[in-house]
Each structure stands twice: as C-alpha cells, then as structure tokens.
Design an enzyme around this catalytic site. Sequence first.
Site, short mmCIF file in Angstrom:
data_model
loop_
_atom_site.label_atom_id
_atom_site.label_comp_id
_atom_site.label_asym_id
_atom_site.label_seq_id
_atom_site.Cartn_x
_atom_site.Cartn_y
_atom_site.Cartn_z
N ASP A 193 7.60 -75.49 15.67
CA ASP A 193 9.61 -74.68 15.81
C ASP A 193 9.65 -73.93 16.93
OD1 ASP A 193 10.76 -71.62 14.99
OD2 ASP A 193 12.01 -73.60 14.37
N PRO A 199 4.10 -62.72 11.09
CA PRO A 199 4.67 -62.45 12.08
C PRO A 199 4.75 -62.92 14.17
CG PRO A 199 3.05 -61.41 12.23
CD PRO A 199 2.50 -62.38 10.46
N LYS A 220 14.92 -76.06 14.71
CA LYS A 220 16.47 -76.33 14.94
C LYS A 220 16.98 -74.67 15.30
CE LYS A 220 17.27 -80.38 11.93
NZ LYS A 220 17.27 -80.75 11.42
#
Length: 79
Positions: free
Chosen positions: A44, A21, A66
């Site tokens: 990320d 999370p 992305k």
Amino acid sequence: MTEALLPAQVKPRLTLVGAGPGAADLLTVRALDRIKSANIVLYDALVAAEILAHIPAGIPAICVGKRAGAHAFPQEKIN
C-alpha cells in the site's frame, strides 16, 4: 500475473503483513521474515520506505495502494 513471476517449482503462498503504526522497528519477527522471503511484494502507498527497504534486491515490489482519485492499479488488475 503471479504465474509469470514465480518459478514453476515454487508453491504460491499469500501472507498479509500489517505494518501496524508504520514504524519499521515495530514489525513482528514473523512479518520481517515473510517480507525477506517473499517472491513478490504488493504494498500500500502508506507503507514506510524503511519497511520497503527490507525487500530483497531483485524482488518485484508493486504499489497497489489507493487514495481518493489516485489508484495505482484498477481493482480488477489487483485481483
């Protein structure tokens, strides 16, 4: 790219660490160990700064995340 960043005597190992999370205190012990022993970290854009803070000083950390219309790297370069 990887070959230039790793010393010749290091055998490459890839570990995919899920941040769950997103809270740093919810990382598994193994995930934290792998982050702290990494030679390079690709992450990320959603990874929290508190998790990235566990990356040792001097270790390259490259955002490859992305988002719609906002790509840090083209897929070909990530591969």
